[in-house]
Write an enzyme that holds these catalytic residues in place. Structure first.
Site, short mmCIF file in Angstrom:
data_model
loop_
_atom_site.label_atom_id
_atom_site.label_comp_id
_atom_site.label_asym_id
_atom_site.label_seq_id
_atom_site.Cartn_x
_atom_site.Cartn_y
_atom_site.Cartn_z
CE1 TYR A 61 8.85 5.33 2.29
CE2 TYR A 61 6.51 5.72 1.77
CZ TYR A 61 7.79 5.44 1.43
OH TYR A 61 8.03 5.20 0.18
CD GLU A 78 -4.70 -5.45 -7.56
OE1 GLU A 78 -3.75 -5.35 -7.33
OE2 GLU A 78 -5.78 -4.90 -7.40
CD GLU A 138 -9.50 1.86 2.11
OE1 GLU A 138 -10.07 0.77 1.57
OE2 GLU A 138 -10.02 2.32 3.07
CB CYS A 198 -8.84 -1.95 -5.92
SG CYS A 198 -10.35 -0.91 -5.63
CD1 TRP A 249 -1.62 4.19 -12.01
CD2 TRP A 249 -3.28 3.31 -12.96
NE1 TRP A 249 -1.56 2.78 -11.95
CE2 TRP A 249 -2.41 2.28 -12.68
CE3 TRP A 249 -4.53 3.17 -13.84
CZ2 TRP A 249 -2.98 1.13 -13.22
CZ3 TRP A 249 -4.90 1.90 -14.22
CH2 TRP A 249 -4.17 1.02 -13.92
CE LYS A 305 2.67 10.54 -5.79
NZ LYS A 305 2.31 10.23 -6.94
CB SER A 314 0.36 -1.82 -5.21
OG SER A 314 1.33 -0.82 -4.89
P1 NAD Z 1 0.55 2.08 -6.67
O1 NAD Z 1 0.86 1.45 -5.41
O2 NAD Z 1 1.87 1.80 -7.88
O3 NAD Z 1 0.75 3.65 -6.64
C1 NAD Z 1 -0.11 4.43 -5.89
C2 NAD Z 1 0.48 5.83 -5.64
O4 NAD Z 1 1.31 5.34 -4.85
C3 NAD Z 1 0.80 6.71 -6.93
O5 NAD Z 1 0.59 7.95 -6.51
C4 NAD Z 1 2.30 6.42 -6.78
O6 NAD Z 1 2.96 7.42 -7.51
C5 NAD Z 1 2.49 6.18 -5.42
N1 NAD Z 1 3.82 5.64 -5.12
C6 NAD Z 1 4.35 4.57 -5.59
N2 NAD Z 1 5.48 3.92 -4.98
C7 NAD Z 1 5.76 4.78 -3.92
C8 NAD Z 1 6.68 4.93 -3.05
N3 NAD Z 1 7.74 4.12 -3.14
N4 NAD Z 1 6.32 5.77 -1.77
C9 NAD Z 1 5.23 6.58 -1.86
N5 NAD Z 1 4.25 6.49 -2.75
C10 NAD Z 1 4.33 5.58 -3.88
O7 NAD Z 1 -0.57 1.77 -7.40
P2 NAD Z 1 -1.37 2.15 -8.70
O8 NAD Z 1 -0.54 1.06 -9.82
O9 NAD Z 1 -1.26 3.56 -9.18
O10 NAD Z 1 -2.82 1.63 -8.36
C11 NAD Z 1 -3.06 0.27 -8.83
C12 NAD Z 1 -3.31 -0.35 -7.22
O11 NAD Z 1 -4.15 0.35 -6.33
C13 NAD Z 1 -3.81 -1.67 -7.42
O12 NAD Z 1 -3.07 -2.49 -6.68
C14 NAD Z 1 -5.33 -1.55 -6.93
O13 NAD Z 1 -5.97 -2.78 -6.42
C15 NAD Z 1 -5.15 -0.48 -5.83
N6 NAD Z 1 -6.19 0.25 -5.48
C16 NAD Z 1 -7.26 0.03 -4.60
C17 NAD Z 1 -8.42 0.74 -4.27
C18 NAD Z 1 -9.04 0.50 -3.03
O14 NAD Z 1 -9.83 1.27 -2.51
N7 NAD Z 1 -8.87 -0.61 -2.21
C19 NAD Z 1 -8.86 1.46 -5.41
C20 NAD Z 1 -8.21 1.88 -6.38
C21 NAD Z 1 -6.92 1.12 -6.64
#
Ligand code: NAD
Length: 494
Positions: free
Chosen positions: A254, A397, A266, A301, A166, A190, A244
């Protein structure tokens, strides 16, 4: 063209956000009619009811993506055709930049200035850059003796899944969609449940640009529903995930539990900002220090939260950083004068506030910020001094507006602390000595090291993480294409 606060508010009033899924060229509800709400985190106002896609919907999207992939209307189209259509996508996004930026700002609580840059400049640039690559990606001929001609060719991987977070919703989606479509894949995307609206709007613009039905599909939903269904799908060939580290691990599982699809990851970070003792503490350095920690409210991130400052410079650095941070304006994200918007959700605000309390409990000195009287999920940018490497705020983080200053006695100590983390996404180094800069850049186990400036690079340079910040895959640059291509050897006996 610069708009005023009132003009952005007026655009917001004209929007009627669409929350439907986009499958096989048509907007639709989820199969079971289920919906969830997306809200403006700055006000709590409901913006739209959104289709809650589950495995049935993902199945429909994948079937459409597979059908069109096999038909070849996109996957085997002349590369010049894919280029032309993706250039039209870039043009339409530019044309609708203000509308998309306001939509993104409302759905995320991010500042309109950042949204306009990301959505109005970066996103169309991504589409343009990968469009231009579509007819410039060559294979190789391997050296052989006269008895063979060995061709190393690339083919689109097939159906690509993308699951995105997000914090930069449309940027993250474009990072995946543009290279995937440029090489001929079809995609099932998604968006994050907190911020689905801009990706849905993008789908309409892509259709208008001439992307064939089934090539782009948007399935909004939650992680445990649509996200998991993508991860486990047996007919998705490759999935690119940003989010994350915890969920990144799930995508590897998966893949193991389904068809061994390719997985690009990422993930999170805990990036250092290192100032060596020969650096000049000037306005430029202070601006980079503040922006590296507080850009996007720290919900980034590669946020440089751990600021490792040569001990003799700490006092001057801390004073000047605090002066700069005091000038940040918190407030209505649609006001172009706002520097820091809202946290994404109430839960996320609570989590960040817990980290701030833990910093205080563990003995770090909160020198400014860390609270907010504003309604909504705002947090004043917080600056800690006397942070030590063992503290929770120095190890985990936070993903919020928190900057931690740690004095270091030498470059070696800075390097040791910087490396003592499970993450390896980004680092910044400030020094006037080119030898020290190169030594630090080569020694830091991170995907990106920026010297004398905080930067993640741009579309031309690969972005991704070492260690638990990612897999060997990269987004951006020509490197991103590898996530969406198969490599085939054709060995011809002659
Ligand atoms: P998140 O991992 O909770 O969610 C990311 C996506 O994964 C969302 O679309 C979510 O619905 C989906 N998701 C959540 N649980 C899932 C599951 N059990 N199975 C499949 N999909 C699932 O992360 P967030 O809170 O949305 O974003 C923040 C994180 O993203 C931080 O850790 C940040 O560092 C990381 N991030 C990394 C980069 C990069 O390029 N390295 C860029 C932006 C954000």
């Amino acid at each position: 063209m610069t708009h005023s606060h009132a003009e952005f508010q007026a655009i917001a009033k004209t929007l009627t956000p669409n929350g439907q899924a986009f499958i096989d060229g048509a907007f639709c509800d989820a199969d079971d009619g289920d919906k969830f709400e997306t809200t403006n985190p700055a006000t709590g106002q409901v913006l739209a009811s959104v289709a809650h896609c589950k495995s049935n919907d993902v199945d429909r999207a994948v079937a459409a993506a597979r059908r069109v992939f096999n038909e070849g209307t996109w996957s085997r189209a002349e590369p010049e055709h894919r280029k032309e259509v993706l250039l039209k996508v870039a043009g339409l996004v530019r044309q609708h930049a203000h509308e998309l930026a306001v939509l993104e700002s409302l759905d995320t609580g991010k500042t309109i200035t950042d949204c306009l840059h990301e959505v109005g400049t970066e996103v169309p640039n991504f589409f343009q850059w990968y469009a231009e690559l579509a007819d410039k990606t060559f294979g190789k001929i391997a050296p052989t003796g006269p008895s063979a001609l060995a061709l190393v060719t690339h083919e689109p991987a097939g159906v690509a899944g993308a699951v995105v977070p997000w914090n930069f919703p449309l940027v993250m989606a474009a990072w995946k969609i543009a290279p995937a479509l440029a090489v001929g894949c079809s995609a099932v995307v998604k968006p994050a449940e907190q911020t689905p609206l801009s990706a849905i709007r993008l789908a309409a613009l892509m259709q208008e640009a001439g992307v064939p039905d089934g090539v782009i599909n948007i399935v909004p939903g939650f992680g445990h529903t649509a996200g998991q269904a993508i991860g486990l799908h047996n007919d998705i060939d490759t999935v690119s995930f940003t989010g994350s580290t915890e969920v990144g691990r799930m995508f590897l599982r998966y893949a193991g539990d389904s068809n061994l699809k390719g997985v690009g990851l990422e993930l999170g970070g805990k990036s250092p900002f290192i100032v060596l003792d020969d650096a000049a503490i000037n306005d430029d350095l202070i601006e980079h220090a503040a922006m590296s920690a507080f850009w996007n409210g720290g919900q980034n991130c590669s946020a440089n939260m751990r600021q490792l400052i040569a001990a003799p410079l700490v006092e001057e650095f801390a004073t000047r950083v605090c002066e700069r941070v005091k000038a940040f304006q918190l407030g209505d994200p649609l006001d172009p004068n706002t520097d820091i918007g809202s946290m994404i959700t109430s839960d996320h605000k609570t989590m960040v506030m817990d980290y701030i309390r833990s910093g205080q409990d563990q003995g770090a000195q909160l020198v400014m910020g860390g609270d907010s009287d504003l309604p909504g999920y705002f947090i004043e940018p917080a600056v800690f001094q006397n942070v030590t490497p063992d503290m929770k705020i120095a190890r985990e983080e936070i993903f919020g507006p928190v900057l931690g200053i740690m004095p270091v006695q030498s470059a070696e100590e800075a390097l040791a602390i910087a490396c003592d983390t499970e993450y390896g996404l980004h680092a910044s180094v400030f020094t006037r000595d080119i030898d020290r800069a190169i030594h630090m850049a080569r020694s830091l186990p991170c995907g990106t090291v920026s010297v004398n400036g905080f930067s993640e690079g741009d579309i031309k340079t690969p972005f991704g993480g070492y260690k638990q910040s990612g897999s060997l895959s990269r987004d951006n640059g020509t490197e991103a294409l590898a996530q969406y291509m198969q490599t085939k050897t054709i060995w011809i006996s002659t």
